[in-house]
Structure formats: structure tokens, C-alpha cells
Write a protein that holds these residues in place. Structure first.
Motif, PDB file in Angstrom:
ATOM      1  N   HIS B  36       4.440  -6.046  -2.263  1.00  0.00           N
ATOM      2  CA  HIS B  36       4.625  -6.788  -2.973  1.00  0.00           C
ATOM      3  C   HIS B  36       4.209  -5.292  -3.954  1.00  0.00           C
ATOM      4  CE1 HIS B  36       5.099 -10.350  -1.992  1.00  0.00           C
ATOM      5  NE2 HIS B  36       3.635 -10.063  -1.337  1.00  0.00           N
ATOM      6  N   ASP B  37       3.289  -4.354  -3.147  1.00  0.00           N
ATOM      7  CA  ASP B  37       2.878  -2.641  -3.930  1.00  0.00           C
ATOM      8  C   ASP B  37       3.055  -1.821  -3.381  1.00  0.00           C
ATOM      9  OD1 ASP B  37       1.222  -0.864  -4.101  1.00  0.00           O
ATOM     10  OD2 ASP B  37      -0.481  -1.817  -4.070  1.00  0.00           O
ATOM     11  N   GLN B  38       3.907  -1.358  -4.739  1.00  0.00           N
ATOM     12  CA  GLN B  38       4.465  -0.141  -4.843  1.00  0.00           C
ATOM     13  C   GLN B  38       4.479   1.003  -3.669  1.00  0.00           C
ATOM     14  OE1 GLN B  38       7.705   0.549  -7.343  1.00  0.00           O
ATOM     15  NE2 GLN B  38       8.015   2.430  -6.718  1.00  0.00           N
ATOM     16  N   THR B  39       3.125   1.415  -4.177  1.00  0.00           N
ATOM     17  CA  THR B  39       2.331   2.635  -3.287  1.00  0.00           C
ATOM     18  C   THR B  39       2.414   1.891  -1.883  1.00  0.00           C
ATOM     19  OG1 THR B  39       1.670   3.257  -5.797  1.00  0.00           O
ATOM     20  CG2 THR B  39       0.424   4.041  -3.777  1.00  0.00           C
ATOM     21  N   ALA B  40       1.326   1.354  -2.013  1.00  0.00           N
ATOM     22  CA  ALA B  40       0.916   0.814   0.048  1.00  0.00           C
ATOM     23  C   ALA B  40       2.708   1.007   0.228  1.00  0.00           C
ATOM     24  CB  ALA B  40       0.299  -0.697  -0.099  1.00  0.00           C
ATOM     25  N   ALA B  41       4.066   0.334  -0.009  1.00  0.00           N
ATOM     26  CA  ALA B  41       4.981   0.061   0.403  1.00  0.00           C
ATOM     27  C   ALA B  41       5.229   1.280   0.939  1.00  0.00           C
ATOM     28  CB  ALA B  41       5.790  -0.154  -0.451  1.00  0.00           C
ATOM     29  N   GLU B  42       5.877   2.584  -0.431  1.00  0.00           N
ATOM     30  CA  GLU B  42       5.027   3.999   0.116  1.00  0.00           C
ATOM     31  C   GLU B  42       5.013   4.958   1.437  1.00  0.00           C
ATOM     32  OE1 GLU B  42       6.111   5.956  -3.882  1.00  0.00           O
ATOM     33  OE2 GLU B  42       7.431   5.423  -4.373  1.00  0.00           O
ATOM     34  N   ASP B  43       3.149   4.358   1.533  1.00  0.00           N
ATOM     35  CA  ASP B  43       2.325   5.193   2.344  1.00  0.00           C
ATOM     36  C   ASP B  43       2.557   4.107   3.282  1.00  0.00           C
ATOM     37  OD1 ASP B  43       0.728   5.876   0.506  1.00  0.00           O
ATOM     38  OD2 ASP B  43      -0.501   4.303   0.648  1.00  0.00           O
ATOM     39  N   VAL B  44       3.654   2.937   3.547  1.00  0.00           N
ATOM     40  CA  VAL B  44       3.734   2.398   5.268  1.00  0.00           C
ATOM     41  C   VAL B  44       5.144   3.319   5.225  1.00  0.00           C
ATOM     42  CG1 VAL B  44       4.767   0.569   5.854  1.00  0.00           C
ATOM     43  CG2 VAL B  44       2.500   0.303   4.768  1.00  0.00           C
ATOM     44  N   VAL B  45       6.326   3.543   4.829  1.00  0.00           N
ATOM     45  CA  VAL B  45       6.855   4.521   5.105  1.00  0.00           C
ATOM     46  C   VAL B  45       7.308   5.572   4.956  1.00  0.00           C
ATOM     47  CG1 VAL B  45       9.819   4.959   4.305  1.00  0.00           C
ATOM     48  CG2 VAL B  45       8.895   2.183   3.425  1.00  0.00           C
ATOM     49  N   GLN B  46       6.307   6.435   4.379  1.00  0.00           N
ATOM     50  CA  GLN B  46       5.471   7.339   4.472  1.00  0.00           C
ATOM     51  C   GLN B  46       5.245   8.109   6.379  1.00  0.00           C
ATOM     52  OE1 GLN B  46       3.651   9.746   1.713  1.00  0.00           O
ATOM     53  NE2 GLN B  46       2.679  11.508   2.901  1.00  0.00           N
ATOM     54  N   ASP B  47       4.236   6.969   6.428  1.00  0.00           N
ATOM     55  CA  ASP B  47       3.781   7.044   8.255  1.00  0.00           C
ATOM     56  C   ASP B  47       5.049   6.697   9.118  1.00  0.00           C
ATOM     57  OD1 ASP B  47       0.779   7.276   6.781  1.00  0.00           O
ATOM     58  OD2 ASP B  47       0.637   5.565   7.555  1.00  0.00           O
ATOM     59  N   LEU B  69      12.681   3.681  12.684  1.00  0.00           N
ATOM     60  CA  LEU B  69      11.781   3.605  11.439  1.00  0.00           C
ATOM     61  C   LEU B  69      11.694   2.158  10.955  1.00  0.00           C
ATOM     62  CD1 LEU B  69      13.768   6.140   9.603  1.00  0.00           C
ATOM     63  CD2 LEU B  69      11.648   6.440   9.361  1.00  0.00           C
ATOM     64  N   THR B  70      13.064   1.512  10.798  1.00  0.00           N
ATOM     65  CA  THR B  70      12.561   0.007  10.575  1.00  0.00           C
ATOM     66  C   THR B  70      11.977  -0.619  10.943  1.00  0.00           C
ATOM     67  OG1 THR B  70      15.642  -0.022   9.858  1.00  0.00           O
ATOM     68  CG2 THR B  70      13.971  -2.292   9.786  1.00  0.00           C
ATOM     69  N   GLN B  71      11.672  -0.351  12.390  1.00  0.00           N
ATOM     70  CA  GLN B  71      10.397  -1.629  13.524  1.00  0.00           C
ATOM     71  C   GLN B  71       9.219  -0.878  12.770  1.00  0.00           C
ATOM     72  OE1 GLN B  71      11.122  -4.159  16.201  1.00  0.00           O
ATOM     73  NE2 GLN B  71       9.394  -4.395  15.839  1.00  0.00           N
ATOM     74  N   ALA B  72       9.282   0.087  12.594  1.00  0.00           N
ATOM     75  CA  ALA B  72       8.098   0.873  12.008  1.00  0.00           C
ATOM     76  C   ALA B  72       7.320   0.591  10.754  1.00  0.00           C
ATOM     77  CB  ALA B  72       8.165   2.652  12.181  1.00  0.00           C
ATOM     78  N   VAL B  73       8.296   0.413   9.727  1.00  0.00           N
ATOM     79  CA  VAL B  73       7.703  -0.063   8.171  1.00  0.00           C
ATOM     80  C   VAL B  73       7.785  -1.535   8.193  1.00  0.00           C
ATOM     81  CG1 VAL B  73       9.146  -0.988   6.176  1.00  0.00           C
ATOM     82  CG2 VAL B  73       9.351   1.867   7.247  1.00  0.00           C
ATOM     83  N   VAL B  74       8.472  -2.422   9.380  1.00  0.00           N
ATOM     84  CA  VAL B  74       8.249  -3.644   9.592  1.00  0.00           C
ATOM     85  C   VAL B  74       6.519  -3.876   9.757  1.00  0.00           C
ATOM     86  CG1 VAL B  74       8.148  -6.189  10.616  1.00  0.00           C
ATOM     87  CG2 VAL B  74      10.523  -4.510   9.668  1.00  0.00           C
ATOM     88  N   ASN B  75       6.478  -3.240  11.144  1.00  0.00           N
ATOM     89  CA  ASN B  75       5.651  -2.672  11.142  1.00  0.00           C
ATOM     90  C   ASN B  75       4.265  -3.101  10.826  1.00  0.00           C
ATOM     91  OD1 ASN B  75       6.286  -3.795  13.695  1.00  0.00           O
ATOM     92  ND2 ASN B  75       6.019  -2.188  15.063  1.00  0.00           N
ATOM     93  N   GLY B  76       4.297  -1.347  10.321  1.00  0.00           N
ATOM     94  CA  GLY B  76       3.082  -1.116   8.838  1.00  0.00           C
ATOM     95  C   GLY B  76       3.100  -1.438   7.980  1.00  0.00           C
ATOM     96  N   SER B  77       3.993  -2.610   7.678  1.00  0.00           N
ATOM     97  CA  SER B  77       3.202  -4.008   6.769  1.00  0.00           C
ATOM     98  C   SER B  77       3.176  -4.443   6.651  1.00  0.00           C
ATOM     99  CB  SER B  77       4.926  -3.636   5.758  1.00  0.00           C
ATOM    100  OG  SER B  77       6.014  -3.113   5.446  1.00  0.00           O
ATOM    101  N   ARG B  78       3.047  -5.429   7.920  1.00  0.00           N
ATOM    102  CA  ARG B  78       2.450  -6.745   8.846  1.00  0.00           C
ATOM    103  C   ARG B  78       0.984  -6.231   9.370  1.00  0.00           C
ATOM    104  NH1 ARG B  78       4.937  -7.517  13.968  1.00  0.00           N
ATOM    105  NH2 ARG B  78       3.737  -9.658  13.926  1.00  0.00           N
ATOM    106  N   SER B  79       0.435  -4.607   9.804  1.00  0.00           N
ATOM    107  CA  SER B  79      -0.294  -4.413   9.546  1.00  0.00           C
ATOM    108  C   SER B  79      -1.989  -3.874   8.193  1.00  0.00           C
ATOM    109  CB  SER B  79      -0.380  -3.082  10.355  1.00  0.00           C
ATOM    110  OG  SER B  79      -2.016  -2.526  10.451  1.00  0.00           O
ATOM    111  N   ALA B  80      -0.729  -3.535   7.024  1.00  0.00           N
ATOM    112  CA  ALA B  80      -0.869  -3.232   6.303  1.00  0.00           C
ATOM    113  C   ALA B  80      -1.682  -4.455   5.090  1.00  0.00           C
ATOM    114  CB  ALA B  80      -0.363  -2.620   4.764  1.00  0.00           C
TER     115      ALA B  80
END
Lengths: 344, 175
Positions: B36-47, B69-80
Motif C-alpha cells: 500500500h505504501d509507495q515509499t516503502a514499496a520503492e525501498d523494497v524494490v531498491q533493496d 528480483l520478483t522473489q526478492a520483492v515478494v519476500n521484502g514486502s512480506r518482511s516489511a
């Protein structure tokens, strides 16, 4: 696909189209280069001492031998080494410890081991690393990028030897609720995370003592959904440790062409032998491959060693790939890898 | 698409630049749907891109990089998501009967309404629905990525879909 599915896909697509991402290319490239640079500097500084640390720890692995962990077993004491070789920011003496991390095998996640140099108390530093934090409380990742610590991101850990002959490991940092339950973690990964902490603590303590897990310094009935009402001992190796796990070389080792490359680890020997190959990172086929010598017998993990003469090996980056036996012929043996750089 | 990129021989910088050009926007949008949060989303994808840069020497392939990349974004989003502020968590766990998603009057309003409705699903339901309907992943792919059984994926998809339809109410029926 049902009409509901189609409608939902369209709605999600519309929501996504409404998002206008900002541009972060320069920012992320700068950070990636910075991290890469720091890693290279660490790698260069680490060369000499990593060899010493690795060989002594390999001797420790060989001495430990049998994989059965159902009863406490003595282990070698940790080795004091100058810490500045592996971490340019560190001050004071450091100690080499073995930290257990998760990684994937064809049979699912298993534990692998990585040698790290920690400051201060080896026991404290080792469990802190296993939980994914450094001595300053910053996030710390395994050096081998194939490995991972699955503890929730804010987790902190400390450990001490208690008077009743038990190792006490206290977790904190993350919200208590998140550390008690396994949340999103699959049950197997949660169990392995706790197992990794137990084994890391026992190895650092040099004794297979029971491990009491605390939450914010207080007893707790569970951690990540694993019962912790009683002190824990390490579980049997099978289903926990990978069939093959490298001790030497360390990740990112620089090795001179004139030197021998010694590869050591623990591997399952039932039904065959561990093979080790050097595979250029830009290719798929090993330029050289050897079968490891190991102690025979039993169904557990045995220490193995193989030595490569690097004369004639072209300078460059290589993956050291250790492959466990595959007696069932599944074509999916467990492997462990390290990336090294051969220099002339 | 990843298969259109030829990253053979590319160094880490070049690979990241090309993958960024091709996939940054889509991955951020995926993370926004999950977070839901674009800044957090950009952080996750940047990581995720930074992690990719670090391990590029082992991937060296556009398809593998994209999967990573896709798996990292899914994992990162879940973690966040796990560490979201209490307010956010509370919002999601409010009784659904009290939630009203207003009937949107335009396209932007409709997007907001769906995003708002997604917030009121459980994390797991939202993940399953987003991976299923935005990435068009199979049940097996979702099960693998989330570490749950295909049966559990089916259950979350069913319940999540039902909850979303209830949240959107009349508007869903008129769509």
C-alpha cells in the motif's frame, strides 16, 4: 479463468497503472557500488588471516568427526585471531566462530556453516551473527550470498554460560509477538532457525550444552512457534544439515596461482564420495574436478578434504562447487559453493 | 520482458541498468499492491536491485535475474509488512462488517477503492490474490514463493476473493 478472475486481474492492473514510481536508478547504483567496494576491500584484507582461520577450523571439523549430536560432545575452543584482517572497522582481538545459516537444497532448506570473525565474547558474537546482527546492532548478512538468516529483521541476540551448565540465549529487538510465533515463516524454516541458533551457540561454547532460549531475558514457552519450555539440544543431523557443507575456502577468498587450494568440509559419504570442482563463474563446466578423501563408514556426515594445484589454472573468479553423493541417481544432489578469485 | 534482454557478458552495473529500465516500474507496482505504501514499496524494490547487483556474477541471465528480483520483492514486502506500524495493522484487522468502500465516481476513485479494499484483507489473502491476478502466477508458483501448500493457496484465494467481493459490494456486481 472465471469471469471473477478476469475482473480481478483487470482491477489489479488498473490499480497498478495508477502508481507512478519515482526514479531511483542513480541512488541504488551508488549504494550497490558502495557495498561492492566495501566487500572487495574486506576481501583483500582478509586473504592472509582467512587462510589461517579456515585451516584451524577445518582441523576442528575433522576432530569433531561424527555427526550424531544426541549427547553433549566436546568441541575445540575458538581460535583468537587479529580481527582487523576480516573487518577493517573492528578494533581489538576477534575470534573465529562457526555460524549456521539456512540455504536451499533439492530436499528443501537445510543448515550450512560459515566461518566468521566476531569481536568480544565468541558466544555472544556467534549467536548475534546467527540472528543477523553485528556488534553495533546493524543488519548483518552471511558473507555467502546463498545463505540466509530468517530471523525477523529487528531480532537481537545475546548469550552467556549460565551457572547451571546451560547456555542461555536471549532474543529481543523484534516485537515479542513476532518472535514467539513463526508468522510467515514455514514451519520447517522456523525450526531450522532455532536449530541454527542452538548449534551456533554450542559450537561457540565449545561444548554441546543444552541451550535455554529466553525472550527479552525471560523464559518463554515458544520462539518462532518452536517449544522452548525446556532447554534444547541439537537435533540429529539428518534433515537438518545439508548433505555437504564447505568449511574452506571462505567466500571471496583470493588465492595465488602458486599456492595450493585446500577445500574442506563435511559431507555424507554413504553411497559414494563428495566431489569438488572449480567452475569459472562465466561458465558451467568445471576446469578441474576431484573426488574428496574422507573417513569412511556410517550414515552421518564425515569430514573431507581435497587439494587443488592451481598451477595452470587461469586467473579469474571461480565457484568451488562441492557435490554430495547421489546414490539414488535423482540427479539432484546437495551442493555447497564458494566463490574464490585466483590471482597470478 | 526478461527474455527480450540480452545480458550475456554484461557487468553488474549494466545488467542492473537494463533490468531497471525494463522492470522497475512493474516491480514497484507489485510491491505497492502488497504494501500500500509507495515509499516503502520503492525501498523494497531498491533493496532487491542492490542484492541482485551483488550476486550478478552468479545469475548472469535475464530470466534468472527476473525470477530473483520478483522473489526478492515478494519476500521484502512480506518482511516489511511484518513490521508495519500498529496503526496499519489495526486498520487491517478492524471487523470487516464495519468497513465501507465507497462507490467510486471515476477511474482514480476506483483505484483507491480497490487499494483500500485490499488493505482490509489478511496479509496472506492479499499476497495470494496479487500474485495470482497481477503476476498471473500458478497456484504451484505461489505456494513455492510463499512457502505454503497449494491447498492453502487455493483456500486463501477463495476466501480473499470472496472478501474482496463483499468489500466492494454493489460496485463489484455492476463491474
Amino acid at each position: 479463468m472465471t469471469s471473477d478472475d478476469t475482473r480481478m486481474a483487470r482491477l489489479f492492473s488498473q490499480v497498478a497503472q495508477g502508481v507512478d514510481p519515482g526514479d531511483r536508478l542513480e541512488e541504488l547504483l551508488a549504494e550497490a557500488r558502495d557495498r561492492s567496494g566495501r566487500s572487495s576491500r574486506r576481501r583483500l584484507a582478509a586473504v592472509g588471516v582467512v587462510l589461517v582461520v579456515a585451516s584451524v577450523l577445518a582441523a576442528f571439523a575433522v576432530a569433531r568427526g561424527d555427526s550424531t549430536r544426541t549427547s553433549p560432545q566436546p568441541a575445540a575452543p575458538a581460535l583468537p585471531v587479529p580481527s582487523t584482517a576480516s573487518d577493517p572497522d573492528a578494533t581489538g582481538p576477534g575470534t573465529a566462530v562457526t555460524v549456521y545459516y539456512l540455504s536451499d537444497t533439492p530436499d528443501g532448506p537445510r543448515l550450512f556453516r560459515e566461518v566468521r570473525v566476531v569481536d568480544g565474547s565468541p558466544l555472544d558474537g556467534a549467536v548475534r551473527a546467527a540472528a543477523g546482527r553485528d556488534e553495533r546492532g546493524r543488519k548483518q548478512y552471511p558473507v555467502d550470498t546463498d545463505y540466509r538468516s530468517v530471523w525477523p529483521p529487528l531480532t537481537t541476540a545475546s548469550a552467556r554460560l549460565a551457572a547451571d551448565g546451560v547456555i542461555e540465549v536471549s532474543l529481543g529487538g523484534d516485537p515479542q509477538r513476532d518472535l514467539r510465533s513463526r508468522g510467515y515463516l514455514p514451519a520447517q524454516e522456523a525450526g531450522l532457525a532455532v536449530e541454527a541458533l542452538v548449534r551456533t551457540a554450542q559450537d561457540a561454547a565449545g561444548q554441546r550444552l543444552p541451550v535455554r532460549l529466553l525472550l527479552f531475558d525471560r523464559p518463554t514457552d515458544q520462539i518462532l512457534g518452536v517449544s522452548t519450555a525446556e532447554p534444547l539440544d541439537a537435533a540429529p543431523d539428518r534433515g537438518v544439515l545439508a548433505d555437504v557443507s564447505l568449511t574452506d575456502p571462505a567466500e571471496n577468498l583470493l588465492v595465488d596461482q602458486d599456492e595450493a587450494l585446500v577445500v574442506r568440509g563435511l559431507g555424507r559419504t554413504a553411497g559414494g564420495a563428495v566431489t569438488v570442482g572449480l567452475v569459472p563463474v562465466t561458465g558451467d563446466e568445471p576446469v578441474v574436478e576431484r573426488t574428496a578423501r574422507s573417513e569412511e563408514g556410517g550414515d552421518g556426515l564425515r569430514p573431507f578434504v581435497v587439494t587443488f594445484d592451481l598451477t595452470g589454472i587461469a586467473p579469474g573468479d571461480y565457484d568451488v562447487v562441492a557435490r554430495a553423493p547421489d546414490p539414488s541417481g535423482s540427479g539432484l544432489p546437495h551442493t555447497d559453493t564458494r566463490t574464490i578469485t585466483v590471482v597470478d | 520482458m526478461a527474455e527480450d534482454l540480452d545480458l550475456r557478458g554484461a557487468d553488474a552495473d549494466s545488467a542492473v541498468e537494463q533490468l531497471y529500465a525494463a522492470h522497475w516500474r512493474r516491480l514497484v507496482r507489485l510491491a505497492v499492491l502488497l504494501l500500500h505504501d509507495q515509499t516503502a514499496a520503492e525501498d523494497v524494490v531498491q533493496d532487491a536491485f542492490i542484492a541482485l547487483h551483488r550476486r550478478w556474477s552468479r545469475l548472469r541471465d535475464a530470466d534468472r535475474a527476473m525470477a530473483y528480483l520478483t522473489q526478492a520483492v515478494v519476500n521484502g514486502s512480506r518482511s516489511a509488512l511484518r513490521h508495519r506500524v500498529v496503526v496499519e495493522r489495526h486498520a487491517r484487522t478492524a471487523p470487516r462488517a464495519e468497513v465501507v468502500v465507497e462507490t467510486p465516481v471515476d477511474a482514480a476513485g476506483r483505484r483507491d477503492a480497490v487499494r483500500d479494499a485490499l488493505r482490509h484483507l489478511s496479509d496472506r489473502q492479499r499476497e495470494v490474490l496479487v500474485l495470482r491476478h497481477y503476476l498471473d502466477w500458478s497456484e504451484a508458483q505461489i505456494a513455492d514463493a510463499l512457502g505454503i501448500s497449494p491447498g492453502a493457496v487455493k483456500t486463501h484465494a477463495h476466501r480473499g476473493g470472496q472478501a474482496l467481493r463483499e468489500l466492494l459490494g454493489d460496485w463489484w456486481d455492476r463491474e
